[in-house]
Motif scaffolding. Structure first.
Motif: not given
Ligand SMILES: Nc1ncnc2c1ncn2[C@@H]1O[C@H](COP(=O)(O)OP(=O)(O)OP(=O)(O)O)[C@@H](O)[C@H]1O
Ligand SMILES: [Mg+2]
Lengths: 280, 248
Positions: A31-33, A53-55, A177-179
């Motif tokens: 789960h990404a979230i 990668g925390s979502g 998102d990270e502006p």
């Molecule tokens: N298109 C995708 N397909 C499959 N998994 C994904 C995809 N995009 C992100 N993930 C997974 O979802 C999780 C969260 O990703 P996300 O991009 O939301 O993290 P983030 O906090 O924005 O990271 P970052 O600081 O690197 O931008 C990660 O484990 C990532 O591997």
């Protein structure tokens, strides 16, 4: 009393194939979230912090209906987010999203055309579209480049161009998102001014970032994500003074804080203690 | 690609889409109907003058013309050699074939020079506006606009990939070149797929749920003086080329 604009209740989201990946690589979670609950009021300034990668990006994309939650409920202005075509169009014209990679949202042949895209989709008149585009370009300091194609810009300029495209839609909720990543100090300051001005005018802003200073100085509230889960949500001051929380969620370096870490850094760089450079 | 687009954005004629298109259409008609190599030279000279007036950078323009013209010029060789498959195999110089080939090359190069003039002076988005006025299908135009942007993104990704590979393998020698090209192409394919998915989200995030993209278009303006020049130059050129047949 501020009214509630957006709320998440127990929201979970997994990317397709996420479960299979996480079975083999536990660090990549299914789960990404994962069961996230929080809400954003009108005129609030919220920072979303979390390690890579925390979502964070996934959370922002759930906020304007680009991704559909697997479970839980997302409400917009007090009622469940309408996922019909017209409902989504309405939500997206009120919730602007600035992507992490500006190339994901620059697709027109010239900067002017690109910024005009959102307002045109909102069905505004030509004169209003023109007025909004000029205003957004002025705010981001790109007026003189209106007729150039986006590929001649540097990364930071593309980022500002993408921001202009979102500002021109005059959203009620702005998701960034990270502006500030990749912006020079002057552009960063300009961006902070724009953000502060918008919040003063009642626009809510959610900013995902790794920049603790930004969260401390600008955001009133902070959401901390840890591996897809909500680790904490509350006033920024309180969050930022909780060193343990920041370290546990990977937002602050452990090594550099201890004197052992400083010595290790000194050995690696050969410059003596970094914080005391020039003062033996 | 990049240099063409940049030249077009900086050209003095960037806002004169209709006039430039009419001018180039007229010149193209002259180019395809030239009766002699000399006439081809005259059309080319006229185009060169226009290139100077429009403020197109010479070096880039001539380089592109040389590359494209070079390909066409190679065709002179097979056309000017005759073959006899008799009891004895014979190769000979075919004069009429050579003359036909030279005329064809002159026409092709004149035509190329006109096409390059058009693309160096008219930004692509402006050309699309004109195509819309000419009632080209909406879907096709939308697709063209997106493909135009995608080409630059892919070009950028590809050169980044190649540079990154060169950093790691030294980037010298034919073997490395082929290796880099193969790896780059494979990585590009994956990137293109991912990018298309992300662009789709990018479009959706700006309130376009059904995927249609509406681009802003400046209305096309036509001014009398440039228009008369755009009509006049090809007309004078055509009158000179066909002066014999026109009887003066
Ligand atoms: N298109 C995708 N397909 C499959 N998994 C994904 C995809 N995009 C992100 N993930 C997974 O979802 C999780 C969260 O990703 P996300 O991009 O939301 O993290 P983030 O906090 O924005 O990271 P970052 O600081 O690197 O931008 C990660 O484990 C990532 O591997
Ligand atoms: Mg992210």
């Amino acid at each position: 009393m501020d009214s509630e604009l957006l709320s998440f209740r127990d929201v979970s989201y997994a990317y397709p194939g996420g479960a299979r990946l996480s079975a083999r690589f536990p660090a990549l979670r299914g789960h990404a979230i994962d069961s996230v609950t929080f809400s954003v009021a009108t005129g609030s300034a919220v920072a979303i912090l979390g390690a890579n990668g925390s979502g964070k990006s996934t959370l922002l994309q759930l906020c304007n209906g680009l991704l559909d939650p697997d479970s839980g409920a997302i409400s917009w202005q007090g009622s469940p987010m309408d996922r019909s075509r017209s409902g989504l169009t309405r939500v997206r014209s009120q919730v602007g999203l600035l992507f992490q990679d500006p190339d994901d949202q620059l697709f027109a042949g010239t900067l002017f055309q690109d910024v005009a895209l959102g307002p045109l989709n909102q069905g505004l008149s030509r004169s209003e579209v023109r007025e909004r585009v000029q205003d957004a370009l002025e705010k981001t300091g790109l007026s003189e480049y209106a007729d150039l194609p986006p590929h001649v810009f540097s990364h930071g300029m593309r980022k500002r161009a993408a921001l202009a495209g979102v500002l021109a839609m005059r959203p009620k909720l702005l998701l960034l998102d990270e502006p500030t990543a990749g912006l020079d100090p002057e552009s960063e300051e300009r961006l902070l001014e724009i953000m502060t001005d918008l919040v003063d005018r009642g626009v809510s802003i959610l900013v995902s970032t790794h920049d603790l200073d930004l969260a401390r100085m600008w955001a009133r509230d902070t959401v901390i994500l840890d591996r897809g889960r909500l680790a904490a949500f509350g006033p920024s001051e309180q969050m930022m003074s909780n060193a343990e929380l920041l370290e546990a969620t990977g937002l602050r370096r452990r090594a550099c804080r201890s004197s052992f870490g400083e010595d290790r850094m000194a050995a690696a760089t050969g410059f003596g203690r970094v914080s005391r450079m020039g003062k033996p | 690609m990049r240099s063409i687009e940049e030249a077009a954005c900086l050209s003095r004629w960037r806002d004169r889409t209709v006039e430039v298109c009419i001018l180039c259409f007229g010149l193209a008609l002259c180019a395809v109907s030239i009766p002699s190599v000399f006439a081809g030279g005259v059309v080319f000279a006229a185009v060169c003058c226009l290139v100077a007036v429009a403020g197109v950078p010479w070096a880039g323009y001539l380089r592109k013309l040389a590359v494209a013209g070079g390909f066409v010029a190679v065709s002179v060789l097979p056309l000017s050699v005759g073959v006899v498959f008799g009891p004895r195999f014979e190769l000979y110089f075919d004069r009429s074939g050579f003359e036909t080939a030279i005329l064809a090359v002159a026409r092709a190069v004149a035509m190329l020079s006109v096409t390059l003039l058009l693309v160096h002076t008219t930004p692509f988005p402006r050309l699309l506006v004109l195509l819309r006025v000419l009632r080209f299908p909406e879907t096709l135009l939308e697709l063209l606009a997106l493909v135009h942007r995608e080409i630059f993104l892919l070009d950028e990704s590809f050169s980044r990939l190649r540079r990154a590979l060169a950093c790691r393998d030294g980037g010298r020698g034919a073997k490395h070149g082929i290796h880099a090209l193969g790896l780059g192409a494979a990585a590009l394919f994956v990137q293109a797929l991912r990018r298309s998915e992300r662009i789709e989200r990018g479009i959706a995030s700006r309130a376009s749920v059904d995927g249609t993209v509406r681009f802003w278009e400046e209305p096309i303006k036509v001014r009398p003086l440039p228009l008369s020049c755009a009509l006049g130059v090809p007309a004078v050129l055509a009158a000179w080329i066909f002066r014999g047949r026109l009887g003066f």
